[in-house]
Motif scaffolding. Structure first.
Motif, PDB file in Angstrom:
ATOM      1  N   PRO A  59      41.968  57.294  45.960  1.00 38.37           N
ATOM      2  CA  PRO A  59      43.022  58.014  46.668  1.00 38.37           C
ATOM      3  C   PRO A  59      42.425  58.997  47.673  1.00 38.37           C
ATOM      4  O   PRO A  59      41.252  59.378  47.588  1.00 38.37           O
ATOM      5  CB  PRO A  59      43.786  58.753  45.560  1.00 38.37           C
ATOM      6  N   ALA A  60      43.253  59.415  48.612  1.00 34.71           N
ATOM      7  CA  ALA A  60      42.795  60.267  49.718  1.00 34.71           C
ATOM      8  C   ALA A  60      42.110  61.535  49.238  1.00 34.71           C
ATOM      9  O   ALA A  60      41.091  61.939  49.814  1.00 34.71           O
ATOM     10  CB  ALA A  60      43.979  60.611  50.632  1.00 34.71           C
ATOM     11  N   PRO A  98      38.141  54.517  35.743  1.00 32.22           N
ATOM     12  CA  PRO A  98      38.414  53.820  37.007  1.00 32.22           C
ATOM     13  C   PRO A  98      37.621  54.383  38.180  1.00 32.22           C
ATOM     14  O   PRO A  98      37.172  53.640  39.044  1.00 32.22           O
ATOM     15  CB  PRO A  98      39.918  54.039  37.220  1.00 32.22           C
ATOM     16  N   LEU A  99      37.421  55.693  38.204  1.00 30.10           N
ATOM     17  CA  LEU A  99      36.653  56.301  39.291  1.00 30.10           C
ATOM     18  C   LEU A  99      35.222  55.786  39.297  1.00 30.10           C
ATOM     19  O   LEU A  99      34.735  55.263  40.301  1.00 30.10           O
ATOM     20  CB  LEU A  99      36.651  57.829  39.165  1.00 30.10           C
ATOM     21  N   LEU A 100      34.534  55.906  38.175  1.00 27.27           N
ATOM     22  CA  LEU A 100      33.112  55.552  38.125  1.00 27.27           C
ATOM     23  C   LEU A 100      32.858  54.055  38.284  1.00 27.27           C
ATOM     24  O   LEU A 100      31.776  53.659  38.710  1.00 27.27           O
ATOM     25  CB  LEU A 100      32.478  56.070  36.840  1.00 27.27           C
ATOM     26  N   SER A 101      33.831  53.232  37.950  1.00 26.28           N
ATOM     27  CA  SER A 101      33.643  51.789  38.104  1.00 26.28           C
ATOM     28  C   SER A 101      34.190  51.284  39.444  1.00 26.28           C
ATOM     29  O   SER A 101      34.098  50.093  39.734  1.00 26.28           O
ATOM     30  CB  SER A 101      34.317  51.039  36.951  1.00 26.28           C
ATOM     31  N   GLY A 102      34.715  52.186  40.257  1.00 26.13           N
ATOM     32  CA  GLY A 102      35.336  51.787  41.512  1.00 26.13           C
ATOM     33  C   GLY A 102      34.475  52.012  42.732  1.00 26.13           C
ATOM     34  O   GLY A 102      33.299  52.369  42.663  1.00 26.13           O
ATOM     35  N   LYS A 103      35.118  51.813  43.870  1.00 28.79           N
ATOM     36  CA  LYS A 103      34.494  52.019  45.169  1.00 28.79           C
ATOM     37  C   LYS A 103      35.207  53.180  45.859  1.00 28.79           C
ATOM     38  O   LYS A 103      36.399  53.404  45.643  1.00 28.79           O
ATOM     39  CB  LYS A 103      34.625  50.757  46.026  1.00 28.79           C
ATOM     40  N   ASP A 143      29.110  51.490  48.792  1.00 29.68           N
ATOM     41  CA  ASP A 143      30.455  52.047  48.658  1.00 29.68           C
ATOM     42  C   ASP A 143      30.835  52.360  47.213  1.00 29.68           C
ATOM     43  O   ASP A 143      31.856  52.991  46.965  1.00 29.68           O
ATOM     44  CB  ASP A 143      31.472  51.067  49.274  1.00 29.68           C
ATOM     45  N   ARG A 144      30.012  51.960  46.252  1.00 29.16           N
ATOM     46  CA  ARG A 144      30.350  52.234  44.851  1.00 29.16           C
ATOM     47  C   ARG A 144      30.288  53.736  44.581  1.00 29.16           C
ATOM     48  O   ARG A 144      29.398  54.427  45.067  1.00 29.16           O
ATOM     49  CB  ARG A 144      29.391  51.508  43.904  1.00 29.16           C
ATOM     50  N   VAL A 145      31.223  54.217  43.769  1.00 30.09           N
ATOM     51  CA  VAL A 145      31.219  55.627  43.389  1.00 30.09           C
ATOM     52  C   VAL A 145      29.960  55.940  42.603  1.00 30.09           C
ATOM     53  O   VAL A 145      29.375  57.004  42.737  1.00 30.09           O
ATOM     54  CB  VAL A 145      32.495  55.983  42.590  1.00 30.09           C
TER      55      VAL A 145
END
Length: 180
Positions: A103-104, A93-98, A145-147
């Protein structure tokens, strides 16, 4: 201006094993990166405290006659206390997310990386770090904004400059110095 050398970890780095050293190919890639960085005129060498980063930085330090400064801010995004299952569950989820969706604590990691890189920009600095930290810098420099804004290659070199307290991408993911 920061020059980033991506660490050359084994395939399990950071997920299966939180702090592995380099394998033979990683040592070879680090040596090639050191040769490629001879002409950049670096005044400073900063690296993550993780073993694979320190082993990548060692031949660069030797080739350029620099000492290695360890920076926690250039570390891997995984908290070392996270167990294997937690790291695996976080990675996809991290690598495919923005970044804006994270999370903070993960956004704070990104902010720390960017703040540190901008502070390092007052001198020509080589930074040896990891996929997510380098990706955060590339994303910030390009407004993405992508990770994971682009693929990275182990021991690749990305060149940035700090202009008006912002990262500016000059060259990304250079690999011409690496053997096929």
């Amino acid at each position: 201006a920061p020059e980033f050398a991506e660490t050359a970890p084994p395939p399990t780095a950071g997920v299966e094993e939180p702090d592995p050293g380099l394998e033979a190919v990683g040592h070879s890639q680090a040596s090639h990166a050191a040769t490629a960085l001879l002409s950049v005129g670096a005044e400073r060498l900063v690296c993550s405290p993780l073993r694979r980063a320190r082993e990548t930085a060692a031949p660069i330090a030797a080739a350029l006659g620099l000492s290695v400064e360890v920076s926690e801010a250039m570390s891997e995004i995984f908290d070392p206390s996270l167990g294997h299952d937690s790291r695996v569950a976080m990675l996809g989820p991290l690598l495919s997310g923005k970044w804006s969706e994270q999370p903070a604590n993960l956004r704070l990691f990104r902010d720390s990386v960017l703040r540190t890189l901008i502070e390092l920009g007052d001198r020509h600095t080589i930074v040896v770090s990891h996929f997510v930290a380098i990706s955060a810098a590339i994303g910030a420099a390009t407004g993405d904004d992508r990770v994971s804004p682009c693929p990275l290659v182990n021991a690749s070199i990305t060149t940035m400059e700090v202009v008006d307290s912002k990262l500016v991408l000059r060259r990304k993911v250079e690999v011409a110095h690496l053997p096929r």
